[in-house]
Design an enzyme around this catalytic site. Structure first.
Site, PDB file in Angstrom:
ATOM      1  CG  HIS A   1      18.045  16.668  53.892  1.00 27.30           C
ATOM      2  ND1 HIS A   1      18.049  16.190  52.595  1.00 27.30           N
ATOM      3  CD2 HIS A   1      18.575  15.688  54.637  1.00 27.30           C
ATOM      4  CE1 HIS A   1      18.570  14.980  52.576  1.00 27.30           C
ATOM      5  NE2 HIS A   1      18.908  14.636  53.813  1.00 27.30           N
TER       6      HIS A   1
ATOM      7  CG  HIS B   1      19.050  11.666  57.806  1.00 29.20           C
ATOM      8  ND1 HIS B   1      18.476  10.737  56.969  1.00 29.20           N
ATOM      9  CD2 HIS B   1      19.700  12.531  57.001  1.00 29.20           C
ATOM     10  CE1 HIS B   1      18.783  11.028  55.710  1.00 29.20           C
ATOM     11  NE2 HIS B   1      19.525  12.124  55.703  1.00 29.20           N
ATOM     12  CG  LEU B   2      14.582  13.854  63.543  1.00 31.39           C
ATOM     13  CD1 LEU B   2      13.124  14.239  63.793  1.00 31.39           C
ATOM     14  CD2 LEU B   2      15.482  14.478  64.605  1.00 31.39           C
TER      15      LEU B   2
ATOM     16  CG  ASN C   1      17.302   7.649  55.355  1.00 34.87           C
ATOM     17  OD1 ASN C   1      16.855   8.407  56.206  1.00 34.87           O
ATOM     18  ND2 ASN C   1      18.595   7.546  55.098  1.00 34.87           N
TER      19      ASN C   1
ATOM     20  CE  LYS D   1      16.001  12.143  49.695  1.00 33.47           C
ATOM     21  NZ  LYS D   1      16.899  12.775  50.622  1.00 33.47           N
TER      22      LYS D   1
ATOM     23  CG  HIS E   1      20.503  11.243  47.468  1.00 34.41           C
ATOM     24  ND1 HIS E   1      21.042  11.356  48.725  1.00 34.41           N
ATOM     25  CD2 HIS E   1      21.538  10.899  46.654  1.00 34.41           C
ATOM     26  CE1 HIS E   1      22.339  11.092  48.680  1.00 34.41           C
ATOM     27  NE2 HIS E   1      22.661  10.809  47.428  1.00 34.41           N
TER      28      HIS E   1
ATOM     29  CG  HIS F   1      22.107  16.268  50.233  1.00 36.68           C
ATOM     30  ND1 HIS F   1      22.132  15.765  48.966  1.00 36.68           N
ATOM     31  CD2 HIS F   1      21.499  15.333  51.001  1.00 36.68           C
ATOM     32  CE1 HIS F   1      21.555  14.593  48.972  1.00 36.68           C
ATOM     33  NE2 HIS F   1      21.153  14.294  50.173  1.00 36.68           N
TER      34      HIS F   1
ATOM     35  CG  ASP G   1      22.221  15.025  54.681  1.00 42.22           C
ATOM     36  OD1 ASP G   1      21.402  14.222  55.154  1.00 42.22           O
ATOM     37  OD2 ASP G   1      23.095  14.707  53.841  1.00 42.22           O
TER      38      ASP G   1
ATOM     39  CG  HIS H   1      25.780   6.870  60.560  1.00 41.23           C
ATOM     40  ND1 HIS H   1      24.950   5.844  60.162  1.00 41.23           N
ATOM     41  CD2 HIS H   1      25.685   7.801  59.581  1.00 41.23           C
ATOM     42  CE1 HIS H   1      24.391   6.148  59.004  1.00 41.23           C
ATOM     43  NE2 HIS H   1      24.815   7.332  58.620  1.00 41.23           N
TER      44      HIS H   1
ATOM     45  CB  ALA I   1      27.674   8.104  53.889  1.00 41.69           C
TER      46      ALA I   1
HETATM   47  C1  NCD Z   1      22.379   9.974  55.118  1.00 42.89           C
HETATM   48  C2  NCD Z   1      22.048   8.958  56.220  1.00 42.89           C
HETATM   49  O1  NCD Z   1      22.949   8.563  56.954  1.00 42.89           O
HETATM   50  O2  NCD Z   1      20.880   8.592  56.350  1.00 42.89           O
HETATM   51  N1  NCD Z   1      23.803  10.010  54.944  1.00 42.89           N
HETATM   52  C3  NCD Z   1      24.518  11.019  54.384  1.00 42.89           C
HETATM   53  O3  NCD Z   1      25.721  10.843  54.185  1.00 42.89           O
HETATM   54  N2  NCD Z   1      23.972  12.156  54.075  1.00 42.89           N
HETATM   55  C4  NCD Z   1      21.663   9.631  53.884  1.00 42.89           C
HETATM   56  C5  NCD Z   1      21.614  10.747  52.886  1.00 42.89           C
HETATM   57  O4  NCD Z   1      20.988  11.784  53.099  1.00 42.89           O
HETATM   58  O5  NCD Z   1      22.224  10.591  51.819  1.00 42.89           O
HETATM   59 ZN    ZN Z   2      20.169  13.103  54.092  1.00 41.17          ZN
END
Ligand code: NCD
Ligand code: ZN
Length: 347
Positions: free
Chosen positions: A14, A16-17, A42, A100, A137, A175, A249, A253, A265
């Protein structure tokens, strides 16, 4: 004598790239240690069609450092208008590894998620038929439900009913942050269910976010819970139970987006995850279970072979990681576990 630990090269189930400059900055942090990753869809706009996934995969491959041995495992973002035929073709061509499900509004960039599950039943039944896993999720979005209860309520009111409606669908509860999540997944007898656990949820509890001043870099969704829940996650991760595997995860940011009156988040942990995990497993006297959690259980769930390459960690003086990585969009702060990391990735 130096303690060393050699594992099959781990995978991240899991991740996020992102895209663009952020993708170029964070991808090397993952490809350095990981062989594969389930790439979250996402983006804005989200990756919803096979054509979107092809284009995103090509952008990821183009951003890989020279010589990197890393395979992105693509996912589609389930919407109420997802076309089962498009999804079936994407799975059968090997383009996608999972789908997803974001409940609409649950987290960062989830506005296009599912509101009415009746509208996605045809897609879920197609997925069950072709054995394509659904990554979930697991939080309800009802504003009346306390944010610390949203995972437990999701299990009872959404996940369990969904599994009963489509019993052959294989589901990953992503997660997980509670003992409720651990208990639910552990109670599933049929091998149809797995769960990912993040690096940071094995380390922090909600006090880390809120005590002694607010710490936005520990804010993620699902939000970290009480210490006893963190301890239940550690127990699951070190148990050797193949239903539990690593999904960092890691969700970058920029600092201005985190340190704002409405901060985003997400915890960015790609760079130091393996050092953090080795520390957690070592402290628990369970280093021998790390390979299962990070390198074997995930591929087994997805029906893939483990990586053939290996990764070696050595124990010694604390290793330091940069506090931030620089991106063209601004700095991204790396997860601080709050304790020294004695395990370094050697090769
Ligand atoms: C993730 C994101 O920033 O894309 N943020 C997070 O707090 N985990 C989104 C997600 O996986 O819920
Ligand atoms: Zn995530």
């Amino acid at each position: 004598m130096t303690r060393t630990l050699t594992l099959r090269r781990p995978d991240d189930w899991h991740l996020h790239l992102r895209d663009g400059a952020m993708l170029r900055a964070v991808l090397p942090e993952t490809s350095r240690h990981f062989g594969r990753a389930i790439v979250m869809p996402n983006l804005v706009p989200p990756v919803v069609t096979a054509a979107d996934a092809v284009a995103y995969r090509d952008r990821i491959l183009a951003a890989l450092p020279e010589g990197a041995e890393f395979t992105p495992l693509m996912t589609l973002y389930l919407t109420e208008t997802t076309d089962p035929a498009d999804l079936r073709a994407a799975a059968q061509s090997g383009l996608i590894t999972a789908v997803k499900l974001y409940p609409a509004g649950a987290t960062t960039n989830s506005a296009s998620g599912v509101r009415d599950f009746d509208k996605v039943m045809a897609v879920l039944e197609t997925m069950a038929e072709i054995d394509l896993p659904l990554c979930v999720h697991g939080e309800v979005t009802d504003p009346a439900i306390d944010i610390f209860d949203r995972e437990a309520v999701f299990i009872d009111t959404v996940l369990d009913p969904l599994r009963r409606r489509v019993p052959d669908l294989r589901v990953v509860m992503e997660h997980i942050t509670t003992s409720d999540g651990v208990d639910y997944v552990s109670a599933q007898p049929d091998g149809k269910m797995g769960a990912t656990i993040t690096t940071h949820h094995l380390i922090i509890d909600r006090n880390h976010i809120l005590v002694g001043g607010i710490k936005p870099h520990y804010y993620c969704l699902p939000v970290a819970k009480r210490a006893r829940h963190r301890d239940a996650l550690v127990a699951a991760a070190i148990s050797g139970d193949a239903r539990f595997f690593l999904g960092t995860d890691s969700a970058p940011h920029t600092d201005p987006n985190k340190l704002s009156v409405c901060g985003c988040a997400g915890v960015f942990s790609a760079s130091n995850t393996m050092s953090c995990l080795a520390e957690v497993f070592d402290r628990a006297g369970a280093l021998d279970k790390l390979e299962g959690f990070s390198s074997l259980n995930g591929p087994a769930f997805y029906g893939l072979a483990p990586n053939t390459a290996t990764l070696t960690l050595t124990h010694g003086d604390p290793v330091s990681y940069p506090a931030h990585i620089q991106t063209e969009d601004g700095p991204v702060t790396l997860f601080d576990p709050g304790f020294p990391l004695h395990w370094r990735v050697a090769s």
